[in-house]
Scaffold this active site. Structure first.
Site, PDB file in Angstrom:
ATOM      1  N   LYS A  73       1.229   7.269   0.335  1.00  0.00           N
ATOM      2  CA  LYS A  73       0.268   6.640   1.249  1.00  0.00           C
ATOM      3  C   LYS A  73       0.788   6.494   2.682  1.00  0.00           C
ATOM      4  O   LYS A  73       0.050   6.721   3.638  1.00  0.00           O
ATOM      5  CB  LYS A  73      -0.132   5.261   0.715  1.00  0.00           C
ATOM      6  CG  LYS A  73      -1.048   5.316  -0.503  1.00  0.00           C
ATOM      7  CD  LYS A  73      -1.429   3.905  -0.895  1.00  0.00           C
ATOM      8  CE  LYS A  73      -2.578   3.883  -1.856  1.00  0.00           C
ATOM      9  NZ  LYS A  73      -3.060   2.519  -2.101  1.00  0.00           N
ATOM     10  N   ASP A 109      -8.964   0.671   0.215  1.00  0.00           N
ATOM     11  CA  ASP A 109      -8.670  -0.410  -0.747  1.00  0.00           C
ATOM     12  C   ASP A 109      -9.297  -1.736  -0.297  1.00  0.00           C
ATOM     13  O   ASP A 109      -9.914  -2.450  -1.092  1.00  0.00           O
ATOM     14  CB  ASP A 109      -7.156  -0.604  -0.891  1.00  0.00           C
ATOM     15  CG  ASP A 109      -6.485   0.594  -1.543  1.00  0.00           C
ATOM     16  OD1 ASP A 109      -7.063   1.167  -2.469  1.00  0.00           O
ATOM     17  OD2 ASP A 109      -5.379   0.962  -1.105  1.00  0.00           O
ATOM     18  N   ALA A 134       1.835  -9.705  -0.214  1.00  0.00           N
ATOM     19  CA  ALA A 134       1.970  -8.952   1.038  1.00  0.00           C
ATOM     20  C   ALA A 134       2.395  -7.514   0.742  1.00  0.00           C
ATOM     21  O   ALA A 134       3.051  -6.873   1.549  1.00  0.00           O
ATOM     22  CB  ALA A 134       2.967  -9.638   1.962  1.00  0.00           C
TER      23      ALA A 134
HETATM   24  P1  NAP Z   1       3.156  -3.947  -4.395  1.00  0.00           P
HETATM   25  O1  NAP Z   1       2.932  -3.245  -3.113  1.00  0.00           O
HETATM   26  O2  NAP Z   1       4.374  -3.648  -5.196  1.00  0.00           O
HETATM   27  O3  NAP Z   1       3.148  -5.536  -4.087  1.00  0.00           O
HETATM   28  C1  NAP Z   1       3.431  -6.477  -5.081  1.00  0.00           C
HETATM   29  C2  NAP Z   1       3.173  -7.885  -4.552  1.00  0.00           C
HETATM   30  O4  NAP Z   1       3.356  -8.818  -5.643  1.00  0.00           O
HETATM   31  C3  NAP Z   1       4.148  -8.328  -3.454  1.00  0.00           C
HETATM   32  O5  NAP Z   1       3.514  -9.243  -2.622  1.00  0.00           O
HETATM   33  C4  NAP Z   1       5.268  -9.001  -4.289  1.00  0.00           C
HETATM   34  O6  NAP Z   1       6.031  -9.937  -3.548  1.00  0.00           O
HETATM   35  C5  NAP Z   1       4.432  -9.722  -5.323  1.00  0.00           C
HETATM   36  N1  NAP Z   1       5.178 -10.008  -6.555  1.00  0.00           N
HETATM   37  C6  NAP Z   1       5.419  -9.134  -7.564  1.00  0.00           C
HETATM   38  N2  NAP Z   1       6.112  -9.761  -8.547  1.00  0.00           N
HETATM   39  C7  NAP Z   1       6.313 -11.046  -8.142  1.00  0.00           C
HETATM   40  C8  NAP Z   1       6.941 -12.167  -8.709  1.00  0.00           C
HETATM   41  N3  NAP Z   1       7.514 -12.115  -9.910  1.00  0.00           N
HETATM   42  N4  NAP Z   1       6.939 -13.335  -8.022  1.00  0.00           N
HETATM   43  C9  NAP Z   1       6.374 -13.413  -6.799  1.00  0.00           C
HETATM   44  N5  NAP Z   1       5.738 -12.356  -6.201  1.00  0.00           N
HETATM   45  C10 NAP Z   1       5.710 -11.198  -6.852  1.00  0.00           C
HETATM   46  O7  NAP Z   1       1.927  -3.750  -5.390  1.00  0.00           O
HETATM   47  P2  NAP Z   1       0.391  -3.462  -5.005  1.00  0.00           P
HETATM   48  O8  NAP Z   1       0.156  -2.024  -4.981  1.00  0.00           O
HETATM   49  O9  NAP Z   1       0.046  -4.273  -3.808  1.00  0.00           O
HETATM   50  O10 NAP Z   1      -0.353  -4.036  -6.305  1.00  0.00           O
HETATM   51  C11 NAP Z   1      -0.466  -5.424  -6.561  1.00  0.00           C
HETATM   52  C12 NAP Z   1      -1.496  -5.652  -7.658  1.00  0.00           C
HETATM   53  O11 NAP Z   1      -2.784  -5.230  -7.215  1.00  0.00           O
HETATM   54  C13 NAP Z   1      -1.202  -4.864  -8.937  1.00  0.00           C
HETATM   55  O12 NAP Z   1      -1.498  -5.681 -10.043  1.00  0.00           O
HETATM   56  C14 NAP Z   1      -2.167  -3.693  -8.877  1.00  0.00           C
HETATM   57  O13 NAP Z   1      -2.567  -3.250 -10.153  1.00  0.00           O
HETATM   58  C15 NAP Z   1      -3.343  -4.340  -8.158  1.00  0.00           C
HETATM   59  N6  NAP Z   1      -4.155  -3.362  -7.424  1.00  0.00           N
HETATM   60  C16 NAP Z   1      -5.468  -3.294  -7.716  1.00  0.00           C
HETATM   61  C17 NAP Z   1      -6.270  -2.393  -7.061  1.00  0.00           C
HETATM   62  C18 NAP Z   1      -7.731  -2.330  -7.412  1.00  0.00           C
HETATM   63  O14 NAP Z   1      -8.376  -1.374  -7.009  1.00  0.00           O
HETATM   64  N7  NAP Z   1      -8.265  -3.328  -8.084  1.00  0.00           N
HETATM   65  C19 NAP Z   1      -5.736  -1.561  -6.053  1.00  0.00           C
HETATM   66  C20 NAP Z   1      -4.371  -1.671  -5.772  1.00  0.00           C
HETATM   67  C21 NAP Z   1      -3.590  -2.570  -6.470  1.00  0.00           C
HETATM   68  P3  NAP Z   1       7.300  -9.439  -2.672  1.00  0.00           P
HETATM   69  O15 NAP Z   1       6.728  -8.822  -1.445  1.00  0.00           O
HETATM   70  O16 NAP Z   1       8.065 -10.675  -2.413  1.00  0.00           O
HETATM   71  O17 NAP Z   1       8.051  -8.435  -3.531  1.00  0.00           O
END
Ligand code: NAP
Length: 287
Positions: A73, A109, A134
């Site tokens: 991306k 998104d 974030a």
């Molecule tokens: P990402 O870029 O890896 O971001 C993960 C986020 O979760 C960060 O803010 C991270 O905090 C936080 N996090 C993860 N584990 C944690 C923990 N144990 N304690 C505190 N904070 C935690 O992932 P992403 O792509 O944004 O995806 C996030 C979620 O959205 C996933 O469940 C994904 O399936 C969902 N999603 C859904 C769609 C949809 O179309 N519905 C699209 C995209 C994503 P840090 O920054 O501190 O690491």
């Protein structure tokens, strides 16, 4: 042989890795067929370092565009010729449209998330919003809410520097929106901001399968009448956060609609027409 494909069929791709699990080929090909549009959607395994080469190949072949997923991306945003306002703020793209050899990068998104809220009767305009997270999803959501005219945004994240970086970008790009970054370890601040909010959004992976007992909001005493609680997570459909918010009388919005509507937004960018969302929903339910 697929009768629909002929010498004039335009290609639309998914690039990223892994892509084999993706639901996008099924969705887009069903919709092209349903709308009798001469496009075909194929997924290709592409590593991050090959993103620019893959986009050049699409340009050379005259493909109509592509979706880019992880890990491509950010590299996609760097390789295209022009970026939409949201993609420019975020520095990432999930959709590319080839306009006569010029590659335009978009990120759908956040649009998908806001469309899903709208479909559920929730408008972000003038609303006070708390976003937890974030990462990629939370950033796209926060930026789109700001572009759609929300009153204020408070972004909570474990790594507060990431939340601060997004807040700074939004402040510059959307001066009318008040933005604040707070550590998600500050539980008192989280409670106070949820009490004052109209919409609470989980953009983290906390609560996603298999860790379904986790929640980004342990203290649910701030859940109040009139609060809308939305989750980006779609597996499970009803996260612990949403279940507890519903029990407290809040309106809840699940993450599956975000997935569908971000695809629908990309579909419209490539084809110029609305994706047949209801027909696809019925088709998928019949499988
Ligand atoms: P990402 O870029 O890896 O971001 C993960 C986020 O979760 C960060 O803010 C991270 O905090 C936080 N996090 C993860 N584990 C944690 C923990 N144990 N304690 C505190 N904070 C935690 O992932 P992403 O792509 O944004 O995806 C996030 C979620 O959205 C996933 O469940 C994904 O399936 C969902 N999603 C859904 C769609 C949809 O179309 N519905 C699209 C995209 C994503 P840090 O920054 O501190 O690491």
């Amino acid at each position: 042989m697929e009768k629909r494909i002929d010498g004039a069929t335009q290609l639309i791709c998914l690039i990223g890795s892994p892509v084999k699990h993706s639901g996008s080929p099924l969705m887009h090909n069903f919709c092209f067929r349903h709308n009798d549009q001469n496009f075909a959607y194929m997924a290709f395994e592409v590593q991050e370092e090959d993103t620019a080469k893959a986009l050049e190949a699409l340009r050379l072949l005259g493909a109509r565009g592509c979706n880019a997923t992880m890990p491509c991306k950010t590299a996609t945003a760097k390789a295209v010729d022009e970026l939409s306002p949201a993609a420019q703020i975020i520095g990432a793209c999930n959709t590319v449209v080839n306009e006569n050899g010029k590659l335009i990068g978009h990120i759908t998104d956040g649009t998908g998330f806001v469309c899903n809220l709208r479909e559920n009767g929730v408008d972000v305009k003038d609303q006070k919003i708390v976003v937890i997270g974030a990462g990629g999803a939370a950033t796209a959501i926060a930026v789109e809410c700001a572009l759609e005219g929300c009153k204020s945004l408070v972004i909570f994240n474990r790594t507060v520097s990431k939340a601060a970086a997004i807040a700074e970008k939004i402040e510059k790009a959307v001066p009318g929106c008040e933005v604040k970054a707070v550590s998600s370890e500050d539980k008192a601040a989280l409670k106070e901001e949820i009490l004052a909010a109209d919409i609470l959004i989980n953009g983290t992976s906390i609560g996603m399968a298999p860790n379904v007992d986790a929640t980004p909001v342990e203290d649910t005493s701030a859940f109040h009448e009139g609060l809308v609680v939305a989750d980006a997570i779609y597996n499970p459909l009803e996260t612990r956060l949403l279940r507890e918010a519903k029990e407290a009388g809040c309106k809840i919005v699940t993450g599956d609609g975000m997935l569908l509507w971000q695809g629908a937004a990309a579909y419209k960018l490539w084809t110029g027409v609305e994706m047949p969302v209801e027909e696809f929903r019925k088709f998928k339910a019949s499988l």
